[in-house]
Design an enzyme around this catalytic site. Structure first.
Site, PDB file in Angstrom:
ATOM      1  N   GLY A 171       3.465  -2.817 -10.652  1.00 48.79           N
ATOM      2  CA  GLY A 171       2.468  -2.563  -9.616  1.00 48.79           C
ATOM      3  C   GLY A 171       2.421  -1.091  -9.280  1.00 48.79           C
TER       4      GLY A 171
ATOM      5  CD  GLN B 128       3.649   3.430  -5.905  1.00 53.06           C
ATOM      6  OE1 GLN B 128       2.951   2.467  -6.189  1.00 53.06           O
ATOM      7  NE2 GLN B 128       4.895   3.532  -6.323  1.00 53.06           N
TER       8      GLN B 128
ATOM      9  CB  CYS C 268       9.509   1.299  -5.234  1.00 54.58           C
ATOM     10  SG  CYS C 268       8.020   2.228  -4.851  1.00 54.58           S
ATOM     11  CG  LEU C 269       6.735   2.358 -10.870  1.00 52.62           C
ATOM     12  CD1 LEU C 269       5.310   2.395 -11.404  1.00 52.62           C
ATOM     13  CD2 LEU C 269       7.740   2.479 -12.007  1.00 52.62           C
TER      14      LEU C 269
ATOM     15  CG  HIS D 165       6.307  -3.107  -3.136  1.00 46.99           C
ATOM     16  ND1 HIS D 165       7.677  -2.938  -3.138  1.00 46.99           N
ATOM     17  CD2 HIS D 165       5.799  -1.941  -3.627  1.00 46.99           C
ATOM     18  CE1 HIS D 165       7.970  -1.724  -3.603  1.00 46.99           C
ATOM     19  NE2 HIS D 165       6.841  -1.112  -3.918  1.00 46.99           N
ATOM     20  CD  GLU D 166       2.431  -1.974  -5.724  1.00 40.20           C
ATOM     21  OE1 GLU D 166       2.143  -0.818  -5.381  1.00 40.20           O
ATOM     22  OE2 GLU D 166       3.450  -2.231  -6.371  1.00 40.20           O
TER      23      GLU D 166
ATOM     24  CG  HIS E 165       3.247   1.825  -2.099  1.00 38.58           C
ATOM     25  ND1 HIS E 165       4.140   2.850  -1.883  1.00 38.58           N
ATOM     26  CD2 HIS E 165       3.815   1.035  -3.043  1.00 38.58           C
ATOM     27  CE1 HIS E 165       5.208   2.681  -2.654  1.00 38.58           C
ATOM     28  NE2 HIS E 165       5.035   1.581  -3.369  1.00 38.58           N
TER      29      HIS E 165
HETATM   30 ZN    ZN Z   1       6.329   0.741  -4.775  1.00 33.97          ZN
END
Ligand code: ZN
Length: 177
Positions: A46, A51, A91-92, A133-134, A137
């Site tokens: 995701g 991000q 998370c990235l 989660h997204e 963000h």
């Molecule tokens: Zn994330």
């Protein structure tokens, strides 16, 4: 398509709140395609536009093994959520950190797709967690915000150190003649 730079915690730009997309035109479609390529390359399941330093309400997700079932959410809105589930999240933007977070395990959602058409969907378990989660963000919120401040502080120190090392030129990058 292009690979975009993914911001790393504690970069303050990850705290920017995303604004609604007025129209799903070519620019938004290009952003979606670049985000998908960036997510697949990372690799991750995701990615939210914040991000990659774009303050637009755009999210891409793909939970498939073959990475051929992209889900694009433009202006996503959660209509209902229920149940609770604990899952280990990563998370990235917080590389190498995995922590358990409690979230709803069932959600109903409204969004616009890559084609600009509105749709509603339901999601359970991993997909439900991933969407929550997204969407966090897009509000400038990260999964580490659910942890104790002591734990978050420890993660911040670790990543600040790693970010510094990544930015420093590598000794081997110079050709010595
Ligand atoms: Zn994330």
């Amino acid at each position: 398509m292009a690979i975009l730079d993914i911001l790393s915690f504690p970069d303050p730009r990850l705290r920017n709140k995303a604004k609604p997309v007025a129209r799903v035109g070519d620019a938004v479609r290009r952003l979606i395609d670049d985000m998908l390529e960036t997510m697949y390359e990372a690799p991750g399941i995701g990615l939210a536009a914040t991000q990659v330093n774009v303050a637009k309400r755009v999210v891409v997700i793909d939970l498939s093994e073959e990475k051929n079932q992209p889900l694009c959410l433009v202006n996503p809105e959660i209509l209902e959520m229920d149940g609770a589930e604990q899952m280990e999240e990563g998370c990235l933007s917080v590389p190498g950190v995995y922590e358990t977070v409690t979230r709803a395990n069932h959600i109903r959602l409204r969004a616009f797709g890559r084609d600009g058409a509105p749709f509603e969907m339901e999601a359970d378990d991993l997909l439900a967690v991933c969407i929550q989660h997204e969407l966090d963000h897009l509000e400038g919120k990260l999964f580490v915000d659910y942890l104790s401040s002591l734990k978050r502080q420890r993660i911040r120190k670790k990543l600040e150190k790693e970010n510094r090392q990544r930015e420093a030129p590598e000794a081997g990058a110079y050709q010595v003649i």
